[in-house]
Design an enzyme around this catalytic site. Structure first.
Site, PDB file in Angstrom:
ATOM      1  NE  ARG A  39      87.479  31.381 -49.757  1.00 35.78           N
ATOM      2  CZ  ARG A  39      87.910  31.578 -51.029  1.00 35.78           C
ATOM      3  NH1 ARG A  39      87.211  31.649 -52.118  1.00 35.78           N
ATOM      4  NH2 ARG A  39      89.190  32.227 -51.007  1.00 35.78           N
ATOM      5  CG  HIS A  91      81.915  15.009 -24.254  1.00 37.79           C
ATOM      6  ND1 HIS A  91      80.707  14.543 -23.726  1.00 37.79           N
ATOM      7  CD2 HIS A  91      81.653  14.766 -25.432  1.00 37.79           C
ATOM      8  CE1 HIS A  91      80.177  14.095 -24.549  1.00 37.79           C
ATOM      9  NE2 HIS A  91      80.585  13.971 -25.807  1.00 37.79           N
ATOM     10  CD  GLU A 125      78.017  10.956 -26.779  1.00 38.05           C
ATOM     11  OE1 GLU A 125      77.641  11.901 -25.926  1.00 38.05           O
ATOM     12  OE2 GLU A 125      79.425  11.148 -27.189  1.00 38.05           O
TER      13      GLU A 125
HETATM   14  P1  NAD Z   1      83.319   5.518 -35.674  1.00 38.45           P
HETATM   15  O1  NAD Z   1      82.949   6.366 -36.847  1.00 38.45           O
HETATM   16  O2  NAD Z   1      84.706   5.318 -35.471  1.00 38.45           O
HETATM   17  O3  NAD Z   1      82.635   4.146 -36.010  1.00 38.45           O
HETATM   18  C1  NAD Z   1      82.840   3.149 -34.927  1.00 38.45           C
HETATM   19  C2  NAD Z   1      83.233   1.993 -35.712  1.00 38.45           C
HETATM   20  O4  NAD Z   1      81.875   1.210 -36.411  1.00 38.45           O
HETATM   21  C3  NAD Z   1      83.906   2.245 -36.932  1.00 38.45           C
HETATM   22  O5  NAD Z   1      84.886   0.949 -36.879  1.00 38.45           O
HETATM   23  C4  NAD Z   1      83.169   2.005 -38.215  1.00 38.45           C
HETATM   24  O6  NAD Z   1      83.839   1.482 -39.396  1.00 38.45           O
HETATM   25  C5  NAD Z   1      82.351   1.144 -37.726  1.00 38.45           C
HETATM   26  N1  NAD Z   1      80.906   1.271 -38.233  1.00 38.45           N
HETATM   27  C6  NAD Z   1      80.264   2.118 -38.634  1.00 38.45           C
HETATM   28  N2  NAD Z   1      79.046   1.812 -38.742  1.00 38.45           N
HETATM   29  C7  NAD Z   1      78.928   0.454 -38.872  1.00 38.45           C
HETATM   30  C8  NAD Z   1      77.763  -0.418 -39.232  1.00 38.45           C
HETATM   31  N3  NAD Z   1      76.624  -0.038 -39.410  1.00 38.45           N
HETATM   32  N4  NAD Z   1      77.928  -1.563 -38.999  1.00 38.45           N
HETATM   33  C9  NAD Z   1      79.503  -2.230 -38.571  1.00 38.45           C
HETATM   34  N5  NAD Z   1      80.279  -1.213 -38.130  1.00 38.45           N
HETATM   35  C10 NAD Z   1      80.103   0.021 -38.418  1.00 38.45           C
HETATM   36  O7  NAD Z   1      82.731   6.087 -34.134  1.00 38.45           O
HETATM   37  P2  NAD Z   1      81.425   6.593 -33.668  1.00 38.45           P
HETATM   38  O8  NAD Z   1      81.248   6.145 -32.323  1.00 38.45           O
HETATM   39  O9  NAD Z   1      80.587   6.597 -34.583  1.00 38.45           O
HETATM   40  O10 NAD Z   1      81.769   8.368 -33.537  1.00 38.45           O
HETATM   41  C11 NAD Z   1      82.735   8.739 -32.897  1.00 38.45           C
HETATM   42  C12 NAD Z   1      83.372  10.167 -33.182  1.00 38.45           C
HETATM   43  O11 NAD Z   1      82.185  10.913 -33.174  1.00 38.45           O
HETATM   44  C13 NAD Z   1      84.432  10.615 -32.338  1.00 38.45           C
HETATM   45  O12 NAD Z   1      85.374  11.283 -33.039  1.00 38.45           O
HETATM   46  C14 NAD Z   1      83.855  11.770 -31.573  1.00 38.45           C
HETATM   47  O13 NAD Z   1      84.505  12.758 -31.310  1.00 38.45           O
HETATM   48  C15 NAD Z   1      82.613  12.207 -32.551  1.00 38.45           C
HETATM   49  N6  NAD Z   1      81.443  13.052 -32.091  1.00 38.45           N
HETATM   50  C16 NAD Z   1      81.211  14.009 -32.784  1.00 38.45           C
HETATM   51  C17 NAD Z   1      80.132  14.783 -32.296  1.00 38.45           C
HETATM   52  C18 NAD Z   1      79.578  15.918 -33.081  1.00 38.45           C
HETATM   53  O14 NAD Z   1      78.641  16.750 -32.455  1.00 38.45           O
HETATM   54  N7  NAD Z   1      80.020  16.123 -34.380  1.00 38.45           N
HETATM   55  C19 NAD Z   1      79.174  14.262 -31.289  1.00 38.45           C
HETATM   56  C20 NAD Z   1      79.751  13.078 -30.887  1.00 38.45           C
HETATM   57  C21 NAD Z   1      80.725  12.552 -31.236  1.00 38.45           C
HETATM   58  N1  GLY Z   2      78.305  16.121 -28.593  1.00 33.64           N
HETATM   59  C1  GLY Z   2      78.110  17.777 -28.233  1.00 33.64           C
HETATM   60  C2  GLY Z   2      77.515  18.782 -28.971  1.00 33.64           C
HETATM   61  O1  GLY Z   2      77.383  18.539 -30.263  1.00 33.64           O
HETATM   62  O2  GLY Z   2      77.557  19.705 -28.757  1.00 33.64           O
END
Ligand code: NAD
Ligand code: GLY
Length: 358
Positions: free
Chosen positions: A118, A245, A182
């Site tokens: 939890r 989005h 972003e």
């Molecule tokens: P990701 O986590 O898939 O990382 C992108 C790629 O980069 C992966 O292949 C990873 O292994 C690699 N990588 C990571 N760090 C690295 C580094 N320092 N050097 C080399 N390779 C590296 O993708 P992302 O773009 O970081 O995140 C996208 C995700 O985030 C989506 O699922 C999206 O929905 C989510 N998201 C969430 C929020 C939130 O508020 N929680 C906001 C925006 C996006």
């Molecule tokens: N990435 C949009 C939010 O966190 O609200």
């Protein structure tokens, strides 16, 4: 090191931004309570940064969970692997989950932390530009469903965010560009000066100039912290951070989370949303044109795959902003100004979808 604060009332935490933080014992001791941690990371990040992080964790009991890499693995099944690791290491409520990686790792590990026993403490250690400017801050966690993006999840704030800017050195160019999308988003919906700054300094960002990266990470986190402080659970203003989005998530889901990176889908979605805003008469044509130029200069795509307007609408109807059956959309209302609309001329949306999705 630069430090910012997020304050959502019931929870308050620091974001540390700077070089060399992953191996910095003092910084990690401040961020991470307790003696037991589970590091959740992915198969790409583990060989690059797990050892560095371990060196900063001192004498803690460290368990590891290395997930397969990629958006298509942001699933309930992958989440199950994190629970297996937590149980396998016999971790209790005093454990801390450390999310070392991009937004996928952060969202999956965050949801695991929200629900294991939890709720156990969560520290975000973002290693992509996208995660450092957006996903590690604000407490959205979760996984995808084949029927829609991020459909299963929880709001769960981390107790600290430590963004080591050195990690961006190994990030593939395509991933850097996805993070830039972003940052441009914040410029569109909140901060016209940031948009101008991106137009003037894009080459420095693409060249990974340390000052330029630190500037956009810090400014983005400031904006995100300000918005989330006003509306943690997206009852109102936080929705503007979803600019682009609703279209972007539909593109991701329609293509099995494989054709486009999240940031790329957001780039395309922002342009569609800007064009839709123009078609509704909210902004003049110069605004989407300017956005398109900046996205293209950043090497981001601006056109979606043509999988059909009907399919796009069907997927958009699963968006979390849908209320009483109405697809609510984030629109631009001027430079750095955005709003959410539920009542609009449906034929304008249909025409926009037909233009982009066929
Ligand atoms: P990701 O986590 O898939 O990382 C992108 C790629 O980069 C992966 O292949 C990873 O292994 C690699 N990588 C990571 N760090 C690295 C580094 N320092 N050097 C080399 N390779 C590296 O993708 P992302 O773009 O970081 O995140 C996208 C995700 O985030 C989506 O699922 C999206 O929905 C989510 N998201 C969430 C929020 C939130 O508020 N929680 C906001 C925006 C996006
Ligand atoms: N990435 C949009 C939010 O966190 O609200």
């Amino acid at each position: 090191m630069k430090t910012l604060e997020v304050d959502v009332g019931h929870s308050r935490y620091q974001i540390a931004i700077g070089p060399g933080l992953l191996g910095n014992r003092a910084v990690l001791d401040t961020a991470i309570p307790g003696r037991s941690v589970l590091v959740v990371t992915d198969a790409t990040v583990a060989p690059l940064y797990l050892e560095r992080l371990r060196s900063g964790l001192g004498g803690r009991r460290v368990a590891e969970c290395v997930l397969p890499d990629g958006e298509r693995h942001k699933t309930l099944q992958t989440l199950g692997r994190v629970f297996d690791a937590l149980v396998g290491a016999r971790l209790n409520r005093d454990a801390t989950v450390l999310a070392l990686g991009g937004g996928v790792v952060g969202d999956v590990a965050g949801f695991a932390a929200a629900s294991y026993q939890r709720g156990v403490a969560l520290v975000q250690l973002p290693t992509t530009l996208l995660a450092q400017v957006d996903s590690s801050v604000g407490g959205k966690t979760g996984v995808n469903h084949p029927g829609g993006k991020n459909l299963i999840g929880a709001f769960y704030q981390p107790i600290a965010v430590v963004a080591d800017t050195d990690t961006l050195a190994t990030l593939p160019d395509r991933e850097l560009r996805a993070g830039i999308a972003e940052v441009i988003k914040y410029g569109c919906v909140w901060d016209p000066e940031l948009f101008d700054w991106m137009e003037g300094n894009l080459e420095a960002v693409l060249a990974r100039n340390a000052d330029a990266l630190t500037h956009i990470i810090a400014r983005s986190c400031e904006i995100k912290a300000a918005v989330v402080a006003k509306d943690e659970r997206e009852g109102g203003i936080r929705a503007i951070l979803n600019f682009g989005h609703t279209f972007g998530h539909a593109i991701e889901a329609a293509t099995g989370y494989e054709a486009h990176l999240h940031g790329e889908a957001v780039a395309i979605g922002m342009l569609i949303a800007a064009d839709f805003s123009h078609r509704l008469g909210l902004i003049d044509a110069a605004a989407p044109d300017r956005l398109q130029r900046l996205l293209r200069r950043a090497g981001l795509p601006t056109r979606p795959p043509r999988f059909g307007a009907a399919k796009a609408l069907e997927l958009m109807q699963m968006d979390k902003k849908v209320l009483a059956g109405a697809v609510r959309l984030v629109v631009l209302e001027g430079p750095g100004r955005a709003g959410v609309i539920a009542h609009y001329d449906k034929s304008v949306l249909d025409a926009t979808l037909a233009e982009y999705f066929g």
